[in-house]
Design an enzyme around this catalytic site. Structure first.
Site, PDB file in Angstrom:
ATOM      1  N   ILE A 101       3.585   5.801   4.203  1.00 23.61           N
ATOM      2  CA  ILE A 101       4.656   5.423   5.124  1.00 23.61           C
ATOM      3  C   ILE A 101       4.348   4.045   5.702  1.00 23.61           C
ATOM      4  CG2 ILE A 101       5.845   6.042   7.262  1.00 23.61           C
ATOM      5  CD1 ILE A 101       5.060   8.962   6.698  1.00 23.61           C
ATOM      6  N   LYS A 102       5.308   3.160   5.656  1.00 24.48           N
ATOM      7  CA  LYS A 102       5.097   1.805   6.160  1.00 24.48           C
ATOM      8  C   LYS A 102       4.981   1.815   7.680  1.00 24.48           C
ATOM      9  CE  LYS A 102       7.538  -0.446   2.341  1.00 24.48           C
ATOM     10  NZ  LYS A 102       8.681  -1.309   1.950  1.00 24.48           N
ATOM     11  N   GLY A 103       4.073   0.981   8.185  1.00 27.10           N
ATOM     12  CA  GLY A 103       3.890   0.881   9.626  1.00 27.10           C
ATOM     13  C   GLY A 103       4.944  -0.010  10.269  1.00 27.10           C
ATOM     14  N   MET A 104       5.166   0.198  11.549  1.00 22.94           N
ATOM     15  CA  MET A 104       6.138  -0.608  12.287  1.00 22.94           C
ATOM     16  C   MET A 104       5.555  -1.951  12.721  1.00 22.94           C
ATOM     17  SD  MET A 104       7.966   2.201  14.752  1.00 22.94           S
ATOM     18  CE  MET A 104       8.702   3.709  14.103  1.00 22.94           C
ATOM     19  N   ASP A 138     -14.061   0.546  11.286  1.00 19.15           N
ATOM     20  CA  ASP A 138     -14.368  -0.838  11.614  1.00 19.15           C
ATOM     21  C   ASP A 138     -13.461  -1.751  10.788  1.00 19.15           C
ATOM     22  OD1 ASP A 138     -15.591  -3.000  12.759  1.00 19.15           O
ATOM     23  OD2 ASP A 138     -17.390  -2.922  11.504  1.00 19.15           O
ATOM     24  N   LYS A 194      -4.488  -5.759   6.105  1.00 14.07           N
ATOM     25  CA  LYS A 194      -3.457  -5.494   7.109  1.00 14.07           C
ATOM     26  C   LYS A 194      -3.131  -6.782   7.858  1.00 14.07           C
ATOM     27  CE  LYS A 194      -4.180  -1.593   9.428  1.00 14.07           C
ATOM     28  NZ  LYS A 194      -4.844  -0.521  10.204  1.00 14.07           N
ATOM     29  N   ALA A 216       0.831  -1.206   0.000  1.00  9.14           N
ATOM     30  CA  ALA A 216       0.000   0.000   0.000  1.00  9.14           C
ATOM     31  C   ALA A 216       0.867   1.258   0.000  1.00  9.14           C
ATOM     32  CB  ALA A 216      -0.921   0.004   1.209  1.00  9.14           C
ATOM     33  N   PRO A 217       0.467   2.291  -0.743  1.00  9.32           N
ATOM     34  CA  PRO A 217       1.208   3.553  -0.738  1.00  9.32           C
ATOM     35  C   PRO A 217       1.211   4.183   0.653  1.00  9.32           C
ATOM     36  CG  PRO A 217      -0.406   3.482  -2.527  1.00  9.32           C
ATOM     37  CD  PRO A 217      -0.704   2.325  -1.631  1.00  9.32           C
TER      38      PRO A 217
END
Length: 601
Positions: free
Chosen positions: A330-333, A383, A348, A327-328
């Site tokens: 900032i990548k999550g930690m 949700d 996710k 996904a475009p």
């Protein structure tokens, strides 16, 4: 394949036990939903919230009960596949004349998936498509309420008809000024439909669903006004006033208002429905662009929502050809996020490895997502649909995405031909699916890049920052501290609402300790780049939010004008104490200016 003979008494007994299990589930679900009316009438707001949380768990509890019974009484897991084939078709027979056939099919799928081993699990044993139509189902018992009532006012009797509509719900608490409230509604109807200028056609009528929709501290009357070829959806929120009497707070009209009322970012309604598919059909006529899956979710029937969503997803896969991608943004930690550009959702999965600053576990993250599922989302938390063992065609995954999953979440990935049909699949062990939104940091940066001389960009920045602060304040009102408040963890919907969607650091506000930054005791502490004071695990210092959030002068100016109180520990502490005292704030699914309290009497 249809069984040649239905000659197994055991198969019928299994089907009947599963139907008994579903009927017990829906009876308990409906009873709890019906009790919402009494809790509303008695202003039992904490009880209403508790019931909303507990009802979410009903389905899984009933599935487990049914599985235990089938194993104990019939040894269901060891029965040959021929018995299961017959059980499915006996079950179809039991669905004839049932009032909730689509929900019963989903229940059958849930129980079957718990019993049959995945290697034996084929579409022959579950309901991939509906076997029984939900069209034109009605409860024909003499005392049963219809799905909706139709009223046929004239121009002269319209006001009295509005009073009758409200009184027919027989709420056991007095209205403060029903005559006044319905005059406000009448004025709003006349303004919306320009009734003084249009001809009332032969079919002029008001159709109203016969059950109220309860959520938090409100009850909502939902219906539509029909005149000729024009149909106008409407909803009337009914609240308690400061004296404890009832009042109609506003009049909502049109698909946009109803979409926001039934948003995926709000808690589920409690509605007493004998025939849920009829309610969904009526609501689809009010909101034709809203997927049926989301309407079932909004009614608290989340498992049916998941079933319909997955059917829609498979249909979309069949008729599209683009590839899943990282996904475009900032990548999550903690979460690895991917999407399919042509499909308006994101997928996710929880990573196996986190940076040192993220002190969490997979189970803790799952618990946070469950907290959000059970909590009042006040229109500000998306949700999620939670799935296990989801299979995707391998050729629809980009190699880059496969490499990303192999690097960060290898335990969640299987690439195989598990079903033995010659098709290689990517199987994700556990994931969440959410509505796709524009990340707020990207939306904000687009406006900042346009420069301060662009009037449209300045409006976009102002709207964005104000909405961001309002989102946090609504979460605070609902006893939620978002934890990571960076712009990237918020998104903007097509209605322009800002919604929070990163849950791995959320906490109950009442569990946090809001502190001021201590004054330095000496010059060394004052000049130190390190924190010199002790910080507990749940200590929060609102004064430190600024450097992370307000780097742009344009953003800072708007934020300080509208939301400077978010940087003050006193703001957070006051709300914490309010919640601890048992006081619940109203959070409205419509703009304040729509409220009749702002209308002259």
């Amino acid at each position: 394949m249809f069984p040649q003979r239905l000659d197994s008494p055991l198969a019928y007994a299994i089907a009947k036990a599963m139907m008994d299990g579903f009927n017990r589930h829906y009876r308990l679900f409906r009873t709890e939903s019906a009790r919402a009316k009494h809790r509303f009438e008695t202003a039992d707001w904490l009880g209403q919230q508790r019931a909303q949380r507990e009802r979410i768990e009903f389905y899984d509890l009933r599935v487990k009960e049914c599985v235990r019974r089938l194993e104990k009484e019939f040894g269901a897991g060891s029965q040959p596949m021929e018995v299961w084939h017959q059980a499915k078709f006996h079950y179809i027979g039991l669905l004839v004349n049932h009032h909730q056939p689509e929900l019963a099919e989903t229940f059958f799928n849930s129980v079957t998936c718990k019993i049959l081993h995945r290697t034996h699990f084929h579409n022959d044993f579950i309901f991939v498509r509906p076997a029984v139509s939900t069209e034109y189902i009605e409860n024909d018992e003499p005392a049963a309420k219809p799905t909706f009532r139709a009223y046929y006012p004239t121009r002269e009797t319209l006001h009295q008809t509005l009073i009758t509509i409200v009184e027919n719900f027989q709420l056991q608490r007095a209205f403060a000024h029903l005559e006044r409230d319905t005059r406000h509604v009448l004025a709003a109807v006349q303004d919306r439909l320009a009734l003084d200028q249009v001809k009332l056609r032969a079919n002029f009528q008001i159709q109203v669903l016969t059950s109220l929709f309860f959520r938090n501290k409100g009850a909502y009357l939902v219906g539509k006004i029909i005149n000729g070829f024009t149909e106008v959806p409407f909803a009337l929120p009914i609240l308690h006033d400061h004296q404890g009497k009832l009042t109609i707070d506003a009049a909502l009209f049109g698909e946009e208002d109803l979409q926001i009322l039934f948003s995926f970012a709000r808690a589920y309604f409690m509605v007493d429905m004998e025939v849920p598919s009829a309610y969904v059909q009526f609501l689809r006529s009010l909101m034709p662009r809203k997927p049926r899956a989301e309407i079932y979710n909004a009614l608290g029937l989340a498992k049916q929502g998941k079933t319909l969503f997955y059917r829609d997803f498979l249909h979309h896969l069949k008729h599209s050809s683009d590839q899943f991608r990282i996904a475009p943004g900032i990548k999550g930690m903690v979460m690895l996020v991917f999407d399919l550009p042509s499909f308006p959702y994101v997928f996710k999965l929880i990573k196996d490895f986190y940076p040192a600053q993220k002190d969490t576990t997979r189970e803790q993250v799952k618990a946070k997502y469950m907290l959000v599922k059970q909590h009042d989302r006040v229109g500000r938390m998306a949700d999620t649909l939670e799935y296990s063992e989801v299979a995707f065609p391998r050729d629809r995954f980009s190699d880059e995405l496969i490499a990303e999953i192999e690097k960060f979440a290898p335990s969640q990935l299987e690439i195989s031909d598990r079903d033995g049909d010659g098709q290689t699949e990517v199987i994700i062990k556990h994931l969440y699916i959410e509505r796709r939104m524009i990340p707020l940091n990207i939306y904000l940066q687009e406006a900042l890049d346009a420069g301060p001389d662009d009037a449209h960009a300045r409006q976009q920045i102002e709207r964005c920052v104000i909405e961001y602060g309002n989102t946090i304040k609504d979460l605070v009102a609902a006893n939620i501290f978002p934890g990571d408040m960076l712009w990237k963890n918020f998104g903007i919907t097509r209605h322009g609402k800002v919604v929070f969607y990163d849950y791995d650091e959320i906490e109950y506000l009442t569990d946090c300790n809001f502190r001021r930054v201590p004054a330095p005791r000496n010059e060394e502490e004052e000049l130190s780049g390190e924190i010199w004071y002790t910080v507990g695990p749940r200590d929060v210092f609102p004064e430190t939010f600024g450097p992370f959030l307000l780097g742009s002068p344009q953003v800072r100016d708007v934020f300080m004008q509208h939301h400077a109180d978010l940087l003050d520990p006193a703001f957070w502490q006051e709300h914490k104490e309010r919640i601890q005292a048992g006081h619940l704030l109203d959070v409205f699914p419509y703009h304040q200016e729509r409220r009749f309290v702002h209308t002259p009497a």
